[in-house]
Write an enzyme that holds these catalytic residues in place. Structure first.
Site, PDB file in Angstrom:
ATOM      1  N   SER A 143      -5.559  -2.843  -4.549  1.00 51.35           N
ATOM      2  CA  SER A 143      -6.715  -3.732  -4.744  1.00 51.35           C
ATOM      3  C   SER A 143      -7.366  -3.547  -6.110  1.00 51.35           C
ATOM      4  CB  SER A 143      -7.770  -3.480  -3.661  1.00 51.35           C
ATOM      5  OG  SER A 143      -8.383  -2.205  -3.833  1.00 51.35           O
ATOM      6  N   HIS A 172     -11.167  -4.922  -1.365  1.00 52.46           N
ATOM      7  CA  HIS A 172     -10.374  -3.696  -1.212  1.00 52.46           C
ATOM      8  C   HIS A 172      -9.811  -3.587   0.207  1.00 52.46           C
ATOM      9  CE1 HIS A 172      -9.293   0.533  -1.182  1.00 52.46           C
ATOM     10  NE2 HIS A 172     -10.140   0.748  -0.196  1.00 52.46           N
ATOM     11  N   GLU A 226      -5.163   5.890   0.892  1.00 52.76           N
ATOM     12  CA  GLU A 226      -5.971   5.285  -0.166  1.00 52.76           C
ATOM     13  C   GLU A 226      -5.233   5.160  -1.505  1.00 52.76           C
ATOM     14  OE1 GLU A 226      -8.603   3.130  -0.020  1.00 52.76           O
ATOM     15  OE2 GLU A 226      -9.521   4.608   1.291  1.00 52.76           O
ATOM     16  N   HIS A 265      -5.975  -2.561   2.097  1.00 55.22           N
ATOM     17  CA  HIS A 265      -5.602  -1.954   3.378  1.00 55.22           C
ATOM     18  C   HIS A 265      -4.875  -2.886   4.350  1.00 55.22           C
ATOM     19  CE1 HIS A 265      -7.539   1.939   2.918  1.00 55.22           C
ATOM     20  NE2 HIS A 265      -8.622   1.342   2.434  1.00 55.22           N
TER      21      HIS A 265
END
Ligand code: NLE
Ligand code: FE2
Length: 324
Positions: A245, A180, A225, A185
């Site tokens: 992700s 993730h 997010e 990110h």
């Protein structure tokens, strides 16, 4: 996710870091389903997986500012998990990821930092990001309090887990894991406008009241997010890491099953969400620059701090100025 250690009388300003070394005293993970592995998703009944996670978490717990992030030698099983997710997501990104993400991803591949056959090392990716936007990565054992997690963004530091998700749930996990952090990110932190948006959330969180921290963490959730954005000629695209992700989340965001709203910090600040399920609502930003301006305005009007801050990019420190 709320901090208990930093709560204090409403008149007092909660402690906050003034520079990156101050982060050393506040990067201790609080458990949710992290080390206790209570969730069905996170390999609760796999003792070998638990052992391995603890081994990797120990490395992060010893990390201090300025040190290189230790390399992890990922095993065959872990590499297979990375590969399955990497290939699946890569095939989706062309149609669903924003241009900034795709551009950075390409460079990461060209520089040999991203490839399907092994999990990239945080240290290498951190060095890459530092040269792009001044953001760097810092290893963490698991979930932090919302306050500590967001505070670090003020200094362009992003906390990253280094362990990997359990192989039984490759396409969705409720927890952050190295896949993730890297697939979601990392490419976004290479973009200067996105980096600015993330830093502004961090700066707003310094010394904020507990109530404002909850609101800011909701804003973080619906932007960094799980944010969507508009792109000329391409329609809606994803920039939020939890979308980029996770096959399941991305598919949900672009289906009729979820609601899409224009980004409004005021609205997002109070919209609750589940941390174990996929989202039902997503916010669409016009651009990162526009979202940053909206956030600034929101903070000015609604973040009730009794002081002002300035950030000195050269020294990476914040200075506190009392309000006149
Ligand atoms: N659901 C995301 C994934 O599977 O990659 C992780 C979200 C972490 C907040
Ligand atoms: Fe995340």
């Amino acid at each position: 996710m709320m901090s208990t250690s930093t709560t204090c009388p409403s008149s007092a300003i909660p402690w906050f870091p003034k520079c990156t070394t101050d982060l050393d005293s506040h990067s201790v993970a609080v458990l949710q389903f992290g080390e206790e592995l209570e969730s069905e998703y996170v390999g609760a009944n796999d003792p070998e997986y638990r052992r391995r996670r603890n081994e990797i978490a120990k490395i992060a717990s010893m990390y201090r500012t300025g040190q290189p992030i230790p390399y992890i030698e990922y095993n065959d099983n872990e590499r297979a998990t990375w590969k399955a997710l990497f290939c699946r997501m890569k095939s989706m990104h062309e149609d669903f990821a924003c241009t900034e993400y795709q551009d950075a991803f390409k460079v990461l591949e060209e520089e040999g930092l991203f490839a399907s056959d092994d999990v990239p090392q945080l240290e290498d990716v951190s060095n890459f990001l530092r040269s792009r936007s001044g953001f760097s990565l810092r290893p963490v054992t698991g979930l932090l309090t919302s306050r500590d997690f967001m505070n670090s963004l003020a200094f362009r530091v992003f906390y990253c887990t280094q362990y990997i998700r359990h192989h039984s749930n490759v396409f969705f996990t409720p927890e952050p894991d190295v896949c993730h952090e890297l697939l979601g990110h990392a490419p976004m932190f290479a973009d200067p406008d996105f980096a600015q948006l993330a830093q502004e959330i961090g700066l707003a969180s310094l010394g904020a009241s507990d109530e404002d921290i909850v609101k800011l963490s909701n804003i973080f959730w619906y932007t960094i997010e799980f944010g969507l954005c508009k792109e000329a000629g391409k329609g809606i695209r994803a920039y939020g890491a939890g979308l980029l992700s996770s096959f399941t989340e991305l598919e949900n965001a672009f289906s009729d099953r979820s609601e899409k709203r224009p980004f409004s910090p005021l609205d997002a600040a109070t919209l609750e969400h589940s941390i174990v399920d996929i989202n039902t609502t997503y916010y669409v930003a016009n651009s990162f620059e526009c979202a940053t301006n909206q956030l600034r305005e929101y903070v000015q009007q609604h973040n009730n701090r009794s002081f002002k801050l300035t950030y000195d990019a050269k020294t990476g420190t914040v200075n506190v100025i009392d309000k006149p």
